[in-house]
Write an enzyme that holds these catalytic residues in place. Structure first.
Site, PDB file in Angstrom:
ATOM      1  N   LYS A  22       0.860  -1.207   0.000  1.00 17.28           N
ATOM      2  CA  LYS A  22       0.000   0.000   0.000  1.00 17.28           C
ATOM      3  C   LYS A  22       0.885   1.242   0.000  1.00 17.28           C
ATOM      4  CE  LYS A  22      -1.593   1.527   4.101  1.00 17.28           C
ATOM      5  NZ  LYS A  22      -1.263   2.910   4.466  1.00 17.28           N
ATOM      6  N   ASN A  23       1.928   1.226   0.823  1.00 21.25           N
ATOM      7  CA  ASN A  23       2.733   2.443   0.999  1.00 21.25           C
ATOM      8  C   ASN A  23       3.736   2.678  -0.121  1.00 21.25           C
ATOM      9  OD1 ASN A  23       1.270   2.974   3.234  1.00 21.25           O
ATOM     10  ND2 ASN A  23       2.850   2.411   4.706  1.00 21.25           N
ATOM     11  N   ARG A  92      -4.416  10.697   4.990  1.00 24.73           N
ATOM     12  CA  ARG A  92      -3.366  11.697   5.084  1.00 24.73           C
ATOM     13  C   ARG A  92      -2.430  11.642   3.889  1.00 24.73           C
ATOM     14  NH1 ARG A  92       1.409  12.172   6.287  1.00 24.73           N
ATOM     15  NH2 ARG A  92       2.198  13.962   7.447  1.00 24.73           N
ATOM     16  N   CYS A 116      -4.784  12.668  13.221  1.00 24.62           N
ATOM     17  CA  CYS A 116      -5.284  11.313  13.006  1.00 24.62           C
ATOM     18  C   CYS A 116      -5.027  10.579  14.313  1.00 24.62           C
ATOM     19  CB  CYS A 116      -4.621  10.658  11.805  1.00 24.62           C
ATOM     20  SG  CYS A 116      -3.157   9.763  12.198  1.00 24.62           S
ATOM     21  N   ARG A 121       0.753  14.566  12.997  1.00 27.63           N
ATOM     22  CA  ARG A 121       1.112  14.261  11.600  1.00 27.63           C
ATOM     23  C   ARG A 121       1.067  15.497  10.703  1.00 27.63           C
ATOM     24  NH1 ARG A 121      -0.966   8.641   9.838  1.00 27.63           N
ATOM     25  NH2 ARG A 121       0.925   8.791   8.589  1.00 27.63           N
ATOM     26  N   ASP A 306       5.184   0.607  12.100  1.00 24.39           N
ATOM     27  CA  ASP A 306       3.942  -0.026  11.626  1.00 24.39           C
ATOM     28  C   ASP A 306       3.821  -1.474  12.062  1.00 24.39           C
ATOM     29  OD1 ASP A 306       3.774   1.689   8.407  1.00 24.39           O
ATOM     30  OD2 ASP A 306       3.395   2.326  10.457  1.00 24.39           O
ATOM     31  N   ILE A 328       8.584   7.120  16.783  1.00 25.90           N
ATOM     32  CA  ILE A 328       8.169   7.831  15.577  1.00 25.90           C
ATOM     33  C   ILE A 328       6.912   8.659  15.802  1.00 25.90           C
ATOM     34  CG2 ILE A 328       7.538   7.587  13.132  1.00 25.90           C
ATOM     35  CD1 ILE A 328      10.380   6.601  13.706  1.00 25.90           C
ATOM     36  N   ARG A 398      -8.389  -0.527   5.159  1.00 31.23           N
ATOM     37  CA  ARG A 398      -7.594   0.542   4.525  1.00 31.23           C
ATOM     38  C   ARG A 398      -6.277  -0.013   4.005  1.00 31.23           C
ATOM     39  NH1 ARG A 398      -7.002   6.065   7.664  1.00 31.23           N
ATOM     40  NH2 ARG A 398      -5.707   6.266   5.831  1.00 31.23           N
TER      41      ARG A 398
HETATM   42  C1  EPZ Z   1       4.510   6.905   6.332  1.00 33.85           C
HETATM   43  O1  EPZ Z   1       3.711   7.927   6.885  1.00 33.85           O
HETATM   44  C2  EPZ Z   1       3.602   5.697   6.245  1.00 33.85           C
HETATM   45  N1  EPZ Z   1       2.482   5.996   5.347  1.00 33.85           N
HETATM   46  C3  EPZ Z   1       3.111   5.338   7.640  1.00 33.85           C
HETATM   47  O2  EPZ Z   1       2.342   4.154   7.520  1.00 33.85           O
HETATM   48  C4  EPZ Z   1       4.300   5.052   8.532  1.00 33.85           C
HETATM   49  O3  EPZ Z   1       3.853   4.788   9.843  1.00 33.85           O
HETATM   50  C5  EPZ Z   1       5.234   6.270   8.551  1.00 33.85           C
HETATM   51  O4  EPZ Z   1       5.617   6.610   7.195  1.00 33.85           O
HETATM   52  C6  EPZ Z   1       6.505   6.011   9.350  1.00 33.85           C
HETATM   53  O5  EPZ Z   1       7.180   4.924   8.814  1.00 33.85           O
HETATM   54  C7  EPZ Z   1       2.691   5.987   4.011  1.00 33.85           C
HETATM   55  O6  EPZ Z   1       3.786   5.745   3.528  1.00 33.85           O
HETATM   56  C8  EPZ Z   1       1.508   6.299   3.155  1.00 33.85           C
HETATM   57  P1  EPZ Z   1       6.486  10.338   8.304  1.00 33.85           P
HETATM   58  P2  EPZ Z   1       4.254   9.447   6.886  1.00 33.85           P
HETATM   59  O7  EPZ Z   1       6.318  11.587   7.509  1.00 33.85           O
HETATM   60  O8  EPZ Z   1       5.106   9.683   5.692  1.00 33.85           O
HETATM   61  C9  EPZ Z   1       6.677  13.700  11.625  1.00 33.85           C
HETATM   62  C10 EPZ Z   1       0.454   2.827   7.775  1.00 33.85           C
HETATM   63  O9  EPZ Z   1       0.087   2.243   8.789  1.00 33.85           O
HETATM   64  N2  EPZ Z   1       6.532  14.640  10.501  1.00 33.85           N
HETATM   65  O10 EPZ Z   1       7.670   9.460   8.016  1.00 33.85           O
HETATM   66  O11 EPZ Z   1       3.095  10.321   7.117  1.00 33.85           O
HETATM   67  C11 EPZ Z   1       5.435  12.832  11.804  1.00 33.85           C
HETATM   68  O12 EPZ Z   1       4.493  13.495  12.615  1.00 33.85           O
HETATM   69  C12 EPZ Z   1       0.941   4.246   7.854  1.00 33.85           C
HETATM   70  O13 EPZ Z   1       0.518   2.309   6.616  1.00 33.85           O
HETATM   71  C13 EPZ Z   1       6.605  15.999  10.761  1.00 33.85           C
HETATM   72  O14 EPZ Z   1       6.787  16.431  11.910  1.00 33.85           O
HETATM   73  O15 EPZ Z   1       5.179   9.459   8.181  1.00 33.85           O
HETATM   74  C14 EPZ Z   1       5.993  11.595  12.465  1.00 33.85           C
HETATM   75  O16 EPZ Z   1       6.105  11.821  13.861  1.00 33.85           O
HETATM   76  C15 EPZ Z   1       0.686   4.824   9.232  1.00 33.85           C
HETATM   77  N3  EPZ Z   1       6.469  16.878   9.726  1.00 33.85           N
HETATM   78  C16 EPZ Z   1       7.385  11.457  11.853  1.00 33.85           C
HETATM   79  O17 EPZ Z   1       7.699  12.748  11.310  1.00 33.85           O
HETATM   80  C17 EPZ Z   1       6.279  16.453   8.425  1.00 33.85           C
HETATM   81  O18 EPZ Z   1       6.176  17.303   7.515  1.00 33.85           O
HETATM   82  C18 EPZ Z   1       7.471  10.437  10.734  1.00 33.85           C
HETATM   83  O19 EPZ Z   1       6.427  10.730   9.846  1.00 33.85           O
HETATM   84  C19 EPZ Z   1       6.198  15.063   8.189  1.00 33.85           C
HETATM   85  C20 EPZ Z   1       6.340  14.181   9.235  1.00 33.85           C
END
Ligand code: EPZ
Length: 418
Positions: A22-23, A92, A116, A121, A306, A328, A398
């Site tokens: 999915k990701n 998101r 969320c 996020r 995850d 994370i 999802r």
């Molecule tokens: C991706 O989300 C995945 N989703 C998530 O999987 C996964 O948990 C996450 O990466 C971490 O591995 C997809 O790829 C579609 P991040 P993402 O940006 O990109 C902070 C699932 O279950 N952050 O790597 O949204 C954020 O709040 C989902 O399939 C900022 O502060 O995660 C988090 O604490 C859930 N500012 C950390 O960084 C930003 O602009 C990592 O988030 C972006 C992120």
């Protein structure tokens, strides 16, 4: 709303086939916006988030033709460079259209994702990066407006913290920017590498994906391509834990063991036996009671956040005390409260959870909250005494394709109730 009814007990046996990731598919769909030629993606998982992204792309101007797990997207023109709140609030990852829209249409209007279940996020790192590439960013009425009337120009972007979709968003913005872009402190996830492979098939020039520094030479135009999505490492990992928690003998097929190194190492430390019958399969057996082993989630190649909820369910059955640290996301322990209602002994303290085991779990009525928390409740239900009823399984739908059918085929007593 659909529910799952699970009768705990059977040890899982036989084989379970992994679907496409999915990701990895979500950014791949967004990448189709970057060209006016058709992009064909194979092994696209038929899950809710993909349907949501597909609907968003059609609203933007793509024509979509799906046949089984193959999806062809053709975007002759961007009709509406917008991602409305109704869609973004449910997923998101819609923010992934931001980079492609600014790159292709030089403008984008994307709703802010809002919170969320697992945390705030924000997408501030996506926006800062786009500004460094020359986009003017404005925020009003809950929407982000990004404009680059003269197009984007290459820059060096250093991420304050590692962000997976932030890295992917900016890769897709930079491939059509004038000049060279360097992303530093980039995410190294396999899904980022898969996106780079697709972009290069489309004529982009991306180097270094999979390392912390990704370089892109901007090109004038991208052409169509065909690409097969990598297997879903989180789905495969979830099934490995299902084999472990039921002390079965389960082979997960169609996966990429290279993407599961941290989980495999951790499960073997607990006493599980994991072998590779062939390059795309992992077999797990649990010949003895499992030992409790600590885990800390980290960006790839560390232990995936995850898979944290699934691992916590497993530790309720292991002998000893396991300390689980979630680094994370700030609120990713909702599943602990539901597991406790089933009899688990879990103490929460901020980003730390202490799980004492083994504890006999008893079936209960529980509610799914986020995608992976829901998966951990399914795993607990597989081993709990009696019947577990999980409500709001749309959270699971999802990110998992027909999870109840796949588990039932391996011996689980699980059924979906409309
Ligand atoms: C991706 O989300 C995945 N989703 C998530 O999987 C996964 O948990 C996450 O990466 C971490 O591995 C997809 O790829 C579609 P991040 P993402 O940006 O990109 C902070 C699932 O279950 N952050 O790597 O949204 C954020 O709040 C989902 O399939 C900022 O502060 O995660 C988090 O604490 C859930 N500012 C950390 O960084 C930003 O602009 C990592 O988030 C972006 C992120």
């Amino acid at each position: 709303m659909d529910k799952f009814v699970i009768k705990g007990g059977p040890a899982l046996q036989g084989e379970i086939l992994t679907s496409g990731s999915k990701n990895a598919a979500l950014p791949a769909l967004a990448a189709a916006l970057l060209t006016d030629e058709p992009v064909t993606l194979r092994r696209v998982p038929r899950v809710r988030d993909i349907r949501t992204m597909q609907r968003l792309l059609v609203d933007i101007g793509s024509k979509a033709a799906a046949k089984g797990e193959t999806l062809t997207l053709h975007t002759p023109a961007i009709v509406s460079p917008e991602a409305p709140y109704e869609l973004v609030k449910t997923m998101r990852a819609s923010a992934l259209v931001l980079g492609p829209l600014v790159a292709r249409a030089r403008s984008a209007r994307v709703s802010l994702p809002g919170g969320c279940a697992i945390g705030a996020r924000p997408i501030n790192l996506h926006l800062t990066g786009l500004e460094q590439l020359g986009a003017a960013i404005r925020q009003e009425h809950g929407y982000i407006e990004a404009h680059a009337p003269e197009g984007l120009r290459g820059a060096t972007v250093h991420f304050d913290r590692i962000t997976v979709t932030g890295t992917e968003d900016l890769m897709m913005a930079a491939v059509l920017a004038r000049g060279e872009t360097e992303l530093r402190n980039a995410a190294r996830e396999p899904e980022v590498v898969d996106l780079a492979e697709l972009l290069n098939k489309m004529g982009a020039r991306v180097e270094g994906a999979g390392t912390s520094t990704i370089r892109m030479q901007g090109v004038e135009k991208l052409h169509g391509a065909e690409h097969t999505i990598i297997p879903d490492r989180i789905e495969a990992g979830t099934f490995l834990v299902a084999g472990a928690i039921t002390r079965g003998d389960l082979t997960v097929t169609g996966c990429n063991p290279e993407h599961l190194g941290a989980l495999i190492a951790k499960l073997m430390q607990t006493g599980a036996e994991i072998t590779r019958p062939d390059p795309t399969a992992l077999r797990i057996r649990v010949p003895r009671p499992l030992r409790s082993v600590d885990v800390t989630t980290e960006e790839y190649p560390g232990f995936a956040t995850d898979l944290q909820a699934q691992y916590m369910a497993l530790m309720t059955q292991a002998e000893g005390i396991a300390l689980i640290v979630e680094t994370i996301f700030e609120n990713r322990f909702m599943h602990a409260l539901e597991l406790a209602r089933m009899g688990a002994n879990i103490r929460l303290d901020g980003r730390q959870a202490i799980v004492a085991g083994p504890r006999t779990l008893t079936g209960a009525g529980v509610i799914a909250s986020d995608l992976r928390a829901s998966a951990s409740l399914v795993l607990a239900g597989l081993v709990a005494k009696g019947e577990t009823v999980i409500d709001r399984v749309y959270h699971i739908d999802r990110g998992y394709e027909k999870i109840e059918e796949k588990l039932a085929a391996a011996g689980a007593q699980i059924r979906r109730v409309e």
